[in-house]
Design an enzyme around this catalytic site. Structure first.
Site, PDB file in Angstrom:
ATOM      1  N   LYS A 241      55.657-110.408 -29.690  1.00  0.00           N
ATOM      2  CA  LYS A 241      54.628-109.405 -29.951  1.00  0.00           C
ATOM      3  C   LYS A 241      53.406-109.575 -29.061  1.00  0.00           C
ATOM      4  O   LYS A 241      53.178-110.628 -28.454  1.00  0.00           O
ATOM      5  CB  LYS A 241      54.251-109.433 -31.438  1.00  0.00           C
ATOM      6  CG  LYS A 241      55.377-108.879 -32.310  1.00  0.00           C
ATOM      7  CD  LYS A 241      55.001-108.716 -33.754  1.00  0.00           C
ATOM      8  CE  LYS A 241      56.152-108.039 -34.526  1.00  0.00           C
ATOM      9  NZ  LYS A 241      55.863-107.897 -35.961  1.00  0.00           N
ATOM     10  N   ARG A 276      62.193-113.474 -38.157  1.00  0.00           N
ATOM     11  CA  ARG A 276      62.903-112.373 -37.500  1.00  0.00           C
ATOM     12  C   ARG A 276      62.646-112.486 -36.003  1.00  0.00           C
ATOM     13  O   ARG A 276      61.500-112.381 -35.554  1.00  0.00           O
ATOM     14  CB  ARG A 276      62.400-111.030 -38.052  1.00  0.00           C
ATOM     15  CG  ARG A 276      63.103-109.806 -37.485  1.00  0.00           C
ATOM     16  CD  ARG A 276      62.545-108.527 -38.102  1.00  0.00           C
ATOM     17  NE  ARG A 276      63.224-107.337 -37.627  1.00  0.00           N
ATOM     18  CZ  ARG A 276      62.901-106.688 -36.508  1.00  0.00           C
ATOM     19  NH1 ARG A 276      61.880-107.106 -35.757  1.00  0.00           N
ATOM     20  NH2 ARG A 276      63.578-105.616 -36.143  1.00  0.00           N
TER      21      ARG A 276
END
Length: 302
Positions: A241, A276
């Site tokens: 991210k 995840r």
């Protein structure tokens, strides 16, 4: 910073299903999948526009090959997504999303991995569960009553995530008075509501990067013990991210696996039940080594 959760490697976690699932054992309330420590959920984006690997697994052959590789590397769950939820992403019609995820789920059904569908649409979740998915990962936190109805009716657990706004707008100056208190309260309230409506069990996800600045993300990561001490397993997804770029200067998302690994090892040590990730094999390996380091009874080579 809060101290690490004691004994994270031996901490037990569970999800309950209303139907038989790979690795599940029959219980009074359905079928239960249990594990200790931190498991890995592998990301499988079958979209042309994912922020990290858009288009790489858009073909059925590529997607199935990738899913099998993640399963063989030790990923406990494969999360199949047919609509990008990156900042600024535009929604796609339900039928187009289904055209992407349904063939993959059908091809992987019965191959030994737990399958998750990453969707915000009840109609997609319903068809995905019929095609072989076992749980639903909803970035909107099951705020649509239709999604609660689908999960409860199928006996499928759900990942309840916090997101401020929607993917198209969520990163436009997100603000909170107290991000930790607000996010944790939302997750606890949604968990109670969906469980009361008949969803058999939940994973809670603080939603890093979904309507949050890097400072918000760090605050949530530092406060993980306040969430993981509760009754529900917690999922953390920091993989590749933008916050890693802001922290370490890595503009290319595909180059952010080292930063992802650092954040996820922290999450595991703070009690997260699952992470995840895109690089599933790398994370499985690192989590095993970290667990061995913290287990005084571990004997190499056993």
């Amino acid at each position: 910073m809060s101290p690490p959760v004691e004994g994270w490697t031996g901490r037990a976690h569970a999800l309950t299903f209303g139907f038989p699932v790979p690795g599940g054992e029959r219980a009074a309330d359905g079928w239960r999948v249990t594990w200790r420590g931190c498991a890995v959920m592998g990301v499988l984006n079958v979209t042309p526009d994912s922020f990290s690997d858009g288009g790489r697994y858009a073909s059925l052959e590529a997607a199935v090959t990738r899913a099998r590789a993640m399963r063989d590397a030790g990923a406990r769950v494969i999360d199949v997504g047919g609509e990008s939820t990156r900042p600024g992403a535009e929604p796609v019609p339900a039928e187009q999303e289904l055209d992407r995820v349904r063939p993959v789920l059908r091809a992987l059904a019965g191959e030994g991995a737990l399958l998750s569908v990453d969707t915000m649409k009840p109609e997609v979740a319903r068809e995905a569960l019929a095609a072989g998915a076992h749980l639903v990962n909803d970035v909107t936190g099951l705020r649509d009553p239709g999604m609660v109805e689908v999960c409860a009716g199928a006996g499928a657990p759900a990942c309840v995530m916090h997101m401020r706004g929607e993917p198209r707008t969520m990163q436009r100056s997100p603000q909170y008075r107290d991000v930790v208190a607000e996010v944790h309260a939302f997750l606890r309230e949604r968990a109670a509501a969906v469980l009361a409506a008949g969803v058999p069990s939940v994973l809670l996800d603080p939603g890093l990067g979904f309507g949050k600045t890097a400072a918000h993300n760090l605050a949530l990561l530092r406060a993980l013990p306040e969430l993981t001490c509760g009754p529900h397993p917690v999922l953390v997804g920091a993989s590749r991210k933008k916050m890693i770029d802001l922290l370490a200067g890595v503009p290319n998302a595909a180059d952010r696996d080292p930063g992802s690994l650092a954040l996820h090892l922290h999450a595991a040590r703070q009690g997260a039940a699952m992470v995840r990730v895109h690089a599933a094999g790398v994370h499985v390996q690192a989590l095993r080594v970290q667990a061995a380091l913290e287990d005084p009874t571990f004997t190499p080579g056993r």
